[in-house]
Each structure stands twice: as structure tokens, then as C-alpha cells.
Design a protein around this motif. Structure first.
Motif, PDB file in Angstrom:
ATOM      1  N   THR A  74       0.960  -1.088   0.008  1.00  0.00           N
ATOM      2  CA  THR A  74       0.060   0.074   0.110  1.00  0.00           C
ATOM      3  C   THR A  74       0.910   1.171   0.249  1.00  0.00           C
ATOM      4  N   TRP A  75       0.390   2.199  -0.831  1.00  0.00           N
ATOM      5  CA  TRP A  75       1.078   3.436  -0.886  1.00  0.00           C
ATOM      6  C   TRP A  75       0.184   4.462  -0.119  1.00  0.00           C
ATOM      7  N   PRO A  76       0.487   4.719   1.129  1.00  0.00           N
ATOM      8  CA  PRO A  76      -0.678   5.409   1.625  1.00  0.00           C
ATOM      9  C   PRO A  76      -0.747   6.943   1.121  1.00  0.00           C
ATOM     10  N   ALA A  77      -1.949   7.382   1.139  1.00  0.00           N
ATOM     11  CA  ALA A  77      -2.170   8.719   0.684  1.00  0.00           C
ATOM     12  C   ALA A  77      -1.541   9.948   1.420  1.00  0.00           C
ATOM     13  N   GLN A  78      -1.225  10.894   0.775  1.00  0.00           N
ATOM     14  CA  GLN A  78      -0.612  12.064   1.679  1.00  0.00           C
ATOM     15  C   GLN A  78      -1.876  13.357   1.685  1.00  0.00           C
ATOM     16  N   ALA A  79      -2.532  13.327   2.839  1.00  0.00           N
ATOM     17  CA  ALA A  79      -3.656  14.025   3.029  1.00  0.00           C
ATOM     18  C   ALA A  79      -3.313  15.476   3.835  1.00  0.00           C
ATOM     19  N   GLN A  80      -3.716  16.388   3.446  1.00  0.00           N
ATOM     20  CA  GLN A  80      -3.524  17.684   4.182  1.00  0.00           C
ATOM     21  C   GLN A  80      -4.543  17.656   5.390  1.00  0.00           C
ATOM     22  N   ASP A  81      -5.741  17.002   5.367  1.00  0.00           N
ATOM     23  CA  ASP A  81      -6.782  17.116   6.410  1.00  0.00           C
ATOM     24  C   ASP A  81      -7.030  15.604   6.553  1.00  0.00           C
ATOM     25  N   THR A  82      -6.914  15.098   7.914  1.00  0.00           N
ATOM     26  CA  THR A  82      -7.370  13.963   8.279  1.00  0.00           C
ATOM     27  C   THR A  82      -8.695  13.300   7.904  1.00  0.00           C
ATOM     28  N   ALA A  83      -9.668  14.221   7.552  1.00  0.00           N
ATOM     29  CA  ALA A  83     -10.898  13.724   7.159  1.00  0.00           C
ATOM     30  C   ALA A  83     -11.252  13.907   5.601  1.00  0.00           C
ATOM     31  N   ALA A  84     -10.076  14.250   4.937  1.00  0.00           N
ATOM     32  CA  ALA A  84     -10.302  14.232   3.444  1.00  0.00           C
ATOM     33  C   ALA A  84     -10.186  12.850   2.743  1.00  0.00           C
ATOM     34  N   LEU A  85     -10.948  12.741   1.668  1.00  0.00           N
ATOM     35  CA  LEU A  85     -10.992  11.886   1.003  1.00  0.00           C
ATOM     36  C   LEU A  85     -10.119  11.554  -0.098  1.00  0.00           C
ATOM     37  N   VAL A  86      -8.916  10.863   0.026  1.00  0.00           N
ATOM     38  CA  VAL A  86      -7.786  10.824  -1.235  1.00  0.00           C
ATOM     39  C   VAL A  86      -7.393   9.536  -1.352  1.00  0.00           C
ATOM     40  N   ALA A 120     -10.732  -8.134 -14.796  1.00  0.00           N
ATOM     41  CA  ALA A 120     -11.656  -7.856 -13.866  1.00  0.00           C
ATOM     42  C   ALA A 120     -11.906  -6.801 -13.278  1.00  0.00           C
ATOM     43  N   GLN A 121     -12.847  -6.157 -13.234  1.00  0.00           N
ATOM     44  CA  GLN A 121     -13.076  -4.653 -12.514  1.00  0.00           C
ATOM     45  C   GLN A 121     -14.269  -4.766 -11.602  1.00  0.00           C
ATOM     46  N   ALA A 122     -14.077  -4.314 -10.157  1.00  0.00           N
ATOM     47  CA  ALA A 122     -15.343  -4.121  -9.166  1.00  0.00           C
ATOM     48  C   ALA A 122     -14.892  -2.839  -8.745  1.00  0.00           C
ATOM     49  N   ALA A 123     -16.365  -2.118  -8.507  1.00  0.00           N
ATOM     50  CA  ALA A 123     -16.168  -0.683  -7.843  1.00  0.00           C
ATOM     51  C   ALA A 123     -17.231  -0.509  -7.141  1.00  0.00           C
ATOM     52  N   GLY A 124     -17.199   0.531  -6.134  1.00  0.00           N
ATOM     53  CA  GLY A 124     -18.216   0.762  -5.399  1.00  0.00           C
ATOM     54  C   GLY A 124     -17.628   1.632  -4.342  1.00  0.00           C
ATOM     55  N   HIS A 125     -18.600   2.735  -3.723  1.00  0.00           N
ATOM     56  CA  HIS A 125     -18.445   3.451  -2.364  1.00  0.00           C
ATOM     57  C   HIS A 125     -16.976   4.216  -2.366  1.00  0.00           C
ATOM     58  N   GLY A 126     -16.478   4.866  -3.699  1.00  0.00           N
ATOM     59  CA  GLY A 126     -15.034   5.183  -3.861  1.00  0.00           C
ATOM     60  C   GLY A 126     -13.981   4.362  -3.814  1.00  0.00           C
ATOM     61  N   ASN A 127     -14.425   3.212  -4.040  1.00  0.00           N
ATOM     62  CA  ASN A 127     -13.023   2.389  -4.247  1.00  0.00           C
ATOM     63  C   ASN A 127     -13.070   1.585  -5.787  1.00  0.00           C
ATOM     64  N   CYS A 128     -12.050   1.168  -6.266  1.00  0.00           N
ATOM     65  CA  CYS A 128     -12.106   0.258  -7.382  1.00  0.00           C
ATOM     66  C   CYS A 128     -11.031  -0.570  -7.388  1.00  0.00           C
ATOM     67  N   ASN A 129     -11.267  -1.813  -8.012  1.00  0.00           N
ATOM     68  CA  ASN A 129     -10.164  -3.069  -8.130  1.00  0.00           C
ATOM     69  C   ASN A 129     -10.058  -3.362  -9.334  1.00  0.00           C
ATOM     70  N   ILE A 130      -9.081  -3.717 -10.109  1.00  0.00           N
ATOM     71  CA  ILE A 130      -8.858  -4.200 -11.270  1.00  0.00           C
ATOM     72  C   ILE A 130      -7.879  -5.510 -11.028  1.00  0.00           C
ATOM     73  N   THR A 145      -8.632   2.722  -2.958  1.00  0.00           N
ATOM     74  CA  THR A 145      -9.756   2.846  -1.908  1.00  0.00           C
ATOM     75  C   THR A 145      -9.588   4.680  -1.352  1.00  0.00           C
ATOM     76  N   GLY A 146     -10.707   4.824  -0.945  1.00  0.00           N
ATOM     77  CA  GLY A 146     -10.657   6.113  -0.230  1.00  0.00           C
ATOM     78  C   GLY A 146     -10.829   7.284  -1.148  1.00  0.00           C
ATOM     79  N   ALA A 147     -11.341   7.126  -2.461  1.00  0.00           N
ATOM     80  CA  ALA A 147     -11.580   8.487  -3.492  1.00  0.00           C
ATOM     81  C   ALA A 147     -12.796   9.098  -3.124  1.00  0.00           C
ATOM     82  N   GLU A 148     -12.968  10.103  -3.765  1.00  0.00           N
ATOM     83  CA  GLU A 148     -14.155  10.910  -3.534  1.00  0.00           C
ATOM     84  C   GLU A 148     -15.334  10.107  -4.233  1.00  0.00           C
ATOM     85  N   ASP A 149     -15.340   9.442  -5.337  1.00  0.00           N
ATOM     86  CA  ASP A 149     -16.170   8.369  -5.826  1.00  0.00           C
ATOM     87  C   ASP A 149     -15.551   7.459  -6.650  1.00  0.00           C
ATOM     88  N   SER A 150     -16.290   6.356  -7.027  1.00  0.00           N
ATOM     89  CA  SER A 150     -15.658   5.137  -7.799  1.00  0.00           C
ATOM     90  C   SER A 150     -15.464   5.481  -9.058  1.00  0.00           C
TER      91      SER A 150
END
Length: 171
Positions: A74-86, A120-130, A145-150
């Protein structure tokens, strides 16, 4: 579409262009000639380089973990705000389930094949797996994971799949 693969469904369109070279010069070696059995020996952090991902998302250095029994990087996202969706990208090595075993994460699973390789691709709730097929019973998952939308998650997952594809063994 020229040299591309389209999977319609959860996201507007997912295009996987295998063999596309990334914009950065990376030190990650290609495993195109690797035997398919070597997927269990594949280091998930070798599939993508932080420099490649950083061109598309703000991430930190990779972390090795195990998720659901699968070696994961996992490459953790760099977020400016702890509540941010990144978006947070990950790679998982699945040696006990092929593309057809991919789980639905909210909006169904779409399947396709290009140049003899299953995806194969599966998406939902701001996540996407290929899933990139290696053999009938093994695969490498590119996850966001953790994106604003799928849609945002799938766009990044698609880009990372294009970069990772040449490094994933094919059975």
C-alpha cells in the motif's frame, strides 16, 4: 479503440492499454518472461514504483502488509486534512483465486480479455479494484480506496493497471 481494452460498467469506461510505458524512468524491473508459477514469489511493491504513482496521486513510501491472506503493498495517501477523501493505491498478490473469483464491492464485477489475458473490475463506494489475470487460479489486484467516488478510483486504478501490466507474469 487502438491498443486498448474497454470495460464498460461501474465506471464510465475503463481502458487498459497493456505495454504502455510510464512517463517516469523507473527502476522497477519487468517480469514479462517470468513463469506464471512465480506469482506467489512476486513482491507486490515491485509491481509499481512510487515515482510512477506520484505522477497521478500524492502518496508516501510503500508499506508491506497482508490483507485477507494476500501479500499486499500500500502507498498511503498524503492528505492535508485527516478527514479528506484521498485515493490510496495498493497491489495484492492473489495466489488462491483467479479473475473469476473477484468479489463484488458494490456495483457488480465486469470481465474482459485482451491479448489472451483476463481482467476483472469491481467498483463501489469510492473504491475500485482491477484484477490482472496470471493463471486461472492466480491474479494481481490493483486497488484504489478512499477516493471521492468510484469514477475517480477507477480512473486511477486503470492508469496504474496500464503501468503495472508489463511487470505481472502471464501464464
Amino acid at each position: 479503440m487502438e491498443n486498448g481494452l474497454e470495460v464498460a460498467g461501474m465506471c464510465p469506461t475503463v481502458r487498459i492499454r497493456r505495454g504502455r510505458q510510464g512517463g517516469s524512468s523507473s527502476t522497477v524491473e519487468s517480469s514479462e518472461s517470468a513463469d506464471a508459477a512465480s506469482v506467489s514469489e512476486l513482491d507486490p511493491c515491485s509491481v509499481l514504483a512510487v515515482e510512477e504513482i506520484s505522477e497521478h496521486a500524492k502518496v508516501q513510501q510503500p508499506e508491506h502488509t497482508t490483507v485477507g491472506g494476500a501479500p499486499t503493498c500500500t502507498w498511503p495517501a498524503q492528505a492535508q486534512d485527516t478527514a479528506a477523501l484521498v485515493p490510496t493505491p495498493s497491489v495484492a498478490i492473489r495466489d488462491k483465486g483467479g479473475v473469476k473469483d473477484m468479489n463484488d464491492i458494490g456495483r457488480g464485477v465486469q470481465f474482459t480479455t485482451e491479448d489472451g489475458r483476463d481482467y476483472a473490475q469491481a467498483a463501489g463506494h469510492g473504491n475500485c479494484n482491477i484484477a490482472i489475470g496470471v493463471t486461472e487460479k492466480t491474479r494481481v489486484d490493483i486497488m484504489v480506496t478512499g477516493a471521492e467516488d468510484s469514477e475517480q478510483a477507477c480512473e486511477l486504478a486503470n492508469t496504474l493497471t496500464e503501468l503495472a501490466g508489463p511487470r505481472v507474469p502471464q501464464g
